[in-house]
Motif scaffolding. Structure first.
Motif, PDB file in Angstrom:
ATOM      1  N   LEU A 167       0.832  -1.211   0.000  1.00 56.42           N
ATOM      2  CA  LEU A 167       0.000   0.000   0.000  1.00 56.42           C
ATOM      3  C   LEU A 167       0.865   1.259   0.000  1.00 56.42           C
ATOM      4  CD1 LEU A 167      -2.871  -0.918   2.495  1.00 56.42           C
ATOM      5  CD2 LEU A 167      -3.161  -0.207   0.111  1.00 56.42           C
ATOM      6  N   ALA A 168       1.903   1.251   0.837  1.00 61.35           N
ATOM      7  CA  ALA A 168       2.789   2.413   0.898  1.00 61.35           C
ATOM      8  C   ALA A 168       3.458   2.644  -0.453  1.00 61.35           C
ATOM      9  CB  ALA A 168       3.848   2.204   1.983  1.00 61.35           C
ATOM     10  N   ALA A 169       3.850   1.568  -1.128  1.00 59.09           N
ATOM     11  CA  ALA A 169       4.501   1.705  -2.429  1.00 59.09           C
ATOM     12  C   ALA A 169       3.550   2.303  -3.458  1.00 59.09           C
ATOM     13  CB  ALA A 169       5.007   0.341  -2.895  1.00 59.09           C
ATOM     14  N   LEU A 170       2.313   1.837  -3.481  1.00 55.57           N
ATOM     15  CA  LEU A 170       1.342   2.362  -4.453  1.00 55.57           C
ATOM     16  C   LEU A 170       1.051   3.839  -4.193  1.00 55.57           C
ATOM     17  CD1 LEU A 170      -1.229  -0.551  -4.828  1.00 55.57           C
ATOM     18  CD2 LEU A 170       0.466   0.229  -6.470  1.00 55.57           C
ATOM     19  N   TRP A 171       0.847   4.202  -2.929  1.00 51.93           N
ATOM     20  CA  TRP A 171       0.601   5.615  -2.618  1.00 51.93           C
ATOM     21  C   TRP A 171       1.799   6.474  -3.002  1.00 51.93           C
ATOM     22  CZ3 TRP A 171      -1.509   3.828   2.738  1.00 51.93           C
ATOM     23  CH2 TRP A 171      -2.867   3.532   2.631  1.00 51.93           C
ATOM     24  N   LEU A 172       2.989   5.962  -2.726  1.00 55.26           N
ATOM     25  CA  LEU A 172       4.188   6.729  -3.047  1.00 55.26           C
ATOM     26  C   LEU A 172       4.354   6.892  -4.559  1.00 55.26           C
ATOM     27  CD1 LEU A 172       6.736   8.058  -1.773  1.00 55.26           C
ATOM     28  CD2 LEU A 172       7.936   5.910  -2.250  1.00 55.26           C
ATOM     29  N   ALA A 173       4.088   5.829  -5.321  1.00 58.26           N
ATOM     30  CA  ALA A 173       4.221   5.914  -6.774  1.00 58.26           C
ATOM     31  C   ALA A 173       3.244   6.932  -7.364  1.00 58.26           C
ATOM     32  CB  ALA A 173       4.003   4.535  -7.401  1.00 58.26           C
ATOM     33  N   LYS A 174       2.018   6.930  -6.851  1.00 62.53           N
ATOM     34  CA  LYS A 174       1.025   7.886  -7.352  1.00 62.53           C
ATOM     35  C   LYS A 174       1.393   9.314  -6.957  1.00 62.53           C
ATOM     36  CE  LYS A 174      -2.783   4.541  -7.399  1.00 62.53           C
ATOM     37  NZ  LYS A 174      -4.086   4.158  -6.822  1.00 62.53           N
ATOM     38  N   ALA A 175       1.900   9.487  -5.735  1.00 59.20           N
ATOM     39  CA  ALA A 175       2.312  10.821  -5.292  1.00 59.20           C
ATOM     40  C   ALA A 175       3.486  11.329  -6.120  1.00 59.20           C
ATOM     41  CB  ALA A 175       2.677  10.791  -3.806  1.00 59.20           C
ATOM     42  N   ASP A 176       4.409  10.422  -6.456  1.00 65.48           N
ATOM     43  CA  ASP A 176       5.544  10.830  -7.276  1.00 65.48           C
ATOM     44  C   ASP A 176       5.108  11.194  -8.688  1.00 65.48           C
ATOM     45  OD1 ASP A 176       8.604  10.903  -7.638  1.00 65.48           O
ATOM     46  OD2 ASP A 176       7.984   9.513  -9.222  1.00 65.48           O
ATOM     47  N   ASP A 220      -2.747  -5.462 -11.661  1.00 64.55           N
ATOM     48  CA  ASP A 220      -3.232  -6.740 -11.131  1.00 64.55           C
ATOM     49  C   ASP A 220      -2.271  -7.302 -10.092  1.00 64.55           C
ATOM     50  OD1 ASP A 220      -5.428  -6.551 -12.749  1.00 64.55           O
ATOM     51  OD2 ASP A 220      -4.651  -7.886 -14.315  1.00 64.55           O
ATOM     52  N   VAL A 221      -0.994  -7.156 -10.345  1.00 65.97           N
ATOM     53  CA  VAL A 221       0.009  -7.612  -9.376  1.00 65.97           C
ATOM     54  C   VAL A 221      -0.077  -6.770  -8.100  1.00 65.97           C
ATOM     55  CG1 VAL A 221       2.477  -7.943  -8.968  1.00 65.97           C
ATOM     56  CG2 VAL A 221       1.518  -8.424 -11.223  1.00 65.97           C
ATOM     57  N   ALA A 222      -0.258  -5.472  -8.264  1.00 68.00           N
ATOM     58  CA  ALA A 222      -0.379  -4.583  -7.099  1.00 68.00           C
ATOM     59  C   ALA A 222      -1.602  -4.944  -6.264  1.00 68.00           C
ATOM     60  CB  ALA A 222      -0.457  -3.135  -7.573  1.00 68.00           C
ATOM     61  N   ASP A 223      -2.730  -5.236  -6.931  1.00 66.72           N
ATOM     62  CA  ASP A 223      -3.942  -5.625  -6.195  1.00 66.72           C
ATOM     63  C   ASP A 223      -3.704  -6.903  -5.400  1.00 66.72           C
ATOM     64  OD1 ASP A 223      -5.262  -3.443  -7.197  1.00 66.72           O
ATOM     65  OD2 ASP A 223      -6.289  -4.550  -8.805  1.00 66.72           O
ATOM     66  N   ALA A 224      -2.995  -7.865  -6.004  1.00 64.37           N
ATOM     67  CA  ALA A 224      -2.708  -9.121  -5.302  1.00 64.37           C
ATOM     68  C   ALA A 224      -1.811  -8.884  -4.099  1.00 64.37           C
ATOM     69  CB  ALA A 224      -2.069 -10.122  -6.259  1.00 64.37           C
ATOM     70  N   ALA A 225      -0.864  -7.966  -4.224  1.00 67.10           N
ATOM     71  CA  ALA A 225       0.046  -7.674  -3.110  1.00 67.10           C
ATOM     72  C   ALA A 225      -0.668  -6.968  -1.973  1.00 67.10           C
ATOM     73  CB  ALA A 225       1.220  -6.839  -3.608  1.00 67.10           C
ATOM     74  N   THR A 226      -1.504  -5.992  -2.304  1.00 61.87           N
ATOM     75  CA  THR A 226      -2.223  -5.271  -1.241  1.00 61.87           C
ATOM     76  C   THR A 226      -3.283  -6.149  -0.583  1.00 61.87           C
ATOM     77  OG1 THR A 226      -3.730  -4.362  -2.915  1.00 61.87           O
ATOM     78  CG2 THR A 226      -1.840  -3.012  -2.279  1.00 61.87           C
ATOM     79  N   PHE A 274      13.405   2.345  -2.738  1.00 62.49           N
ATOM     80  CA  PHE A 274      11.984   2.160  -2.418  1.00 62.49           C
ATOM     81  C   PHE A 274      11.093   2.804  -3.481  1.00 62.49           C
ATOM     82  CE2 PHE A 274       8.125   3.290   0.209  1.00 62.49           C
ATOM     83  CZ  PHE A 274       7.635   1.996   0.233  1.00 62.49           C
ATOM     84  N   LEU A 275      11.479   3.978  -3.963  1.00 66.73           N
ATOM     85  CA  LEU A 275      10.696   4.631  -5.005  1.00 66.73           C
ATOM     86  C   LEU A 275      10.716   3.806  -6.288  1.00 66.73           C
ATOM     87  CD1 LEU A 275       9.049   6.986  -6.100  1.00 66.73           C
ATOM     88  CD2 LEU A 275      11.196   8.193  -6.585  1.00 66.73           C
ATOM     89  N   HIS A 276      11.871   3.234  -6.606  1.00 59.36           N
ATOM     90  CA  HIS A 276      11.966   2.399  -7.808  1.00 59.36           C
ATOM     91  C   HIS A 276      11.065   1.173  -7.680  1.00 59.36           C
ATOM     92  CE1 HIS A 276      13.704   0.596 -11.366  1.00 59.36           C
ATOM     93  NE2 HIS A 276      13.985  -0.497 -10.678  1.00 59.36           N
ATOM     94  N   GLN A 277      11.077   0.527  -6.516  1.00 62.61           N
ATOM     95  CA  GLN A 277      10.208  -0.621  -6.299  1.00 62.61           C
ATOM     96  C   GLN A 277       8.738  -0.221  -6.348  1.00 62.61           C
ATOM     97  OE1 GLN A 277      11.465  -2.309  -2.578  1.00 62.61           O
ATOM     98  NE2 GLN A 277      13.556  -2.736  -3.308  1.00 62.61           N
ATOM     99  N   ALA A 278       8.421   0.962  -5.838  1.00 66.50           N
ATOM    100  CA  ALA A 278       7.045   1.448  -5.884  1.00 66.50           C
ATOM    101  C   ALA A 278       6.577   1.644  -7.322  1.00 66.50           C
ATOM    102  CB  ALA A 278       6.930   2.754  -5.101  1.00 66.50           C
ATOM    103  N   GLN A 279       7.425   2.218  -8.142  1.00 62.95           N
ATOM    104  CA  GLN A 279       7.076   2.425  -9.545  1.00 62.95           C
ATOM    105  C   GLN A 279       6.908   1.101 -10.281  1.00 62.95           C
ATOM    106  OE1 GLN A 279      10.439   4.884 -10.441  1.00 62.95           O
ATOM    107  NE2 GLN A 279       9.349   6.806 -10.094  1.00 62.95           N
ATOM    108  N   GLU A 280       7.738   0.110  -9.948  1.00 66.70           N
ATOM    109  CA  GLU A 280       7.607  -1.211 -10.558  1.00 66.70           C
ATOM    110  C   GLU A 280       6.259  -1.833 -10.196  1.00 66.70           C
ATOM    111  OE1 GLU A 280      10.871  -3.505  -9.174  1.00 66.70           O
ATOM    112  OE2 GLU A 280      12.276  -2.762 -10.703  1.00 66.70           O
ATOM    113  N   LEU A 281       5.866  -1.742  -8.936  1.00 66.62           N
ATOM    114  CA  LEU A 281       4.609  -2.325  -8.496  1.00 66.62           C
ATOM    115  C   LEU A 281       3.424  -1.630  -9.151  1.00 66.62           C
ATOM    116  CD1 LEU A 281       3.367  -4.444  -6.601  1.00 66.62           C
ATOM    117  CD2 LEU A 281       3.255  -2.671  -4.832  1.00 66.62           C
TER     118      LEU A 281
END
Length: 440
Positions: free
Chosen positions: A49-58, A101-107, A89-96
């Motif tokens: 969740l933190a990665a997705l929020w961070l990617a969108k904020a970036d 679909d992968v992000a939904d499965a992770a969250t 961490f930002l790079h991993q967030a952007q990858e996710l």
């Protein structure tokens, strides 16, 4: 502007409140493993969740608007991360975020964050697939994540290709392995250091084939020393860790190399000092000087001393009738061909490279796998770096340098189109110097 907390913020406040009420001592014996596993699963979901929020904020540059700094700088201030940690961490967030679909499965907790990273790595290495095949591959990887850990999942590309693109699986696998090999060669490294406490430290990376060969040799020394220890049955011997046994094996390999005077071999033959001289003058008891190494003059006295303990290999420079050829029966260069190659090329033939012949490798201009023969007219010397640069790929995935043997028997390097659209061949300066010396 509405300053009321959003539902996400209220949920996080509630989670923090629950965590504040938890104590590691509250878990009874027998429940600790279950608690540890569930806490890890919750942490993975929160990380996603933190990665997705961070990617969108970036993506919307929120940190620039609110704090006037890039996202990574914001993380170093707000989260106490180092710059390297923040960038990672930002790079991993952007990858996710790149795979919804992968992000939904992770969250949702169906896969872990490490499994999500493995899926992204595999998907990034699948080339030549259409959108439908790419979506099918992603779905298959999500299914495999239910039975595979992240390490096994990261190696599942062949299995995925066999199902989503069976007709091109072999070719795609070859291309992927080729890219991996090129990346591994580019990333190779070996760094030494001295820690000031009596030790030499080192770290590095080798391409797979080279690394496996090194591990096999090291394992042989490790097992040899293990058998020696078992035979001795020393009652006061200190129990060694696996790391210590490998370190002892490496030291034994070095010692064995030193004691046996095993100098690095070149094309299956021991390194040699090649002396170029007139054969008739040699018959006159080496009464005249020759040339050694990189064309350095050698006194007659030194030459006679070398002849006392040296073998003679007749070689004729520039003789068109002298064709050294072992055809297709053998791939490796024989010692005689290697000596002739050293004399002709004098070192790496790439223009501007001054690597000595003894540190070069014999390169097949037309590769062995493409029908090329092991002959002087199909060989040239290249240093390790330029050998990788000029080695032709089985599948043409890049605009690369090439080499050819000209009509006068001299190797020429042909640049890629990105460097010279006309692809004009060039020669090493040492070949031009020889022409000038002959004409003088």
């Amino acid at each position: 502007m509405d300053d009321r907390p959003t539902p996400a913020v209220r949920a996080l406040d509630a989670i923090e409140g629950i965590l504040d009420g938890l104590d590691a001592a509250q878990a009874d014996r027998g429940a600790r493993l279950v608690c540890a596993q569930r806490a890890r699963a919750v942490a993975s979901r929160l990380t996603a969740l933190a990665a997705l929020w961070l990617a969108k904020a970036d993506a919307t540059q929120e940190s620039l608007r609110e704090a006037g700094t890039p996202t990574t700088s914001w993380l170093t201030v707000k989260a106490g991360m180092s710059k390297r940690e923040a960038a990672g961490f930002l790079h991993q967030a952007q990858e996710l975020a790149a795979h919804p679909d992968v992000a939904d499965a992770a969250t949702a907790g169906r896969i872990s964050v490490s499994q999500a990273r493995a899926i992204h790595t595999v998907l990034g290495g699948l080339h030549g697939l259409n959108d439908g095949q790419q979506a099918q591959a992603e779905e298959l990887l999500l299914d495999l994540a239910g039975t595979m850990d992240s390490d096994r999942l990261a190696k599942a590309a062949p299995q995925v290709l066999a199902q989503v693109a069976p007709h091109q699986a072999d070719e795609n696998l070859e291309r992927r392995l080729q890219r991996q090999a090129e990346a591994a060669h580019h990333n190779r490294s070996l760094v030494f250091g001295r820690d000031g406490n009596g030790s030499v430290t080192f770290t590095g990376s080798l391409p797979l084939v080279d690394g496996e060969a090194w591990i096999a040799i090291l394992d042989a020394y490790t097992e040899s020393r293990r058998r020696t220890a078992l035979e001795e049955r020393d009652p006061v011997a200190t129990s060694l860790t696996p790391q210590q046994r490998r370190a002892d094996a490496l030291a034994a390999m070095i010692t064995n190399h030193q004691q046996g005077k095993r100098a690095p071999k070149v094309a299956g033959d021991r390194p040699r000092v090649v002396v170029t001289l007139d054969y008739d003058k040699l018959l006159r008891e080496a009464a005249a000087a020759g040339l050694i190494g990189q064309g350095e003059p050698l006194s007659a006295g030194d030459l006679r001393r070398l002849c006392c303990d040296g073998g003679l290999l007749p070689a004729v420079l520039g003789g068109p009738s002298q064709v050294l050829d072992v055809g297709r029966e053998r791939r490796l260069v024989t010692p005689d061909i290697r000596a002739a190659l050293d004399l002709r090329d004098g070192g790496c033939i790439f223009p501007g490279c001054e690597t000595r012949a003894c540190a070069c490798e014999a390169h097949h201009v037309v590769p062995w796998w493409a029908g090329g023969k092991t002959a002087l007219c199909n060989l040239c010397l290249l240093c390790h770096h330029h050998h990788a640069l000029l080695e032709p790929a089985r599948y043409g995935t890049r605009d690369q340098w090439e080499v050819r043997i000209a009509e006068d028997g001299v190797p020429e390097v042909i640049p890629p189109r990105r460097c010279d659209p006309q692809r004009r061949p060039s020669r090493h300066a040492r070949f031009r110097a020889r022409v000038l010396a002959k004409s003088a």
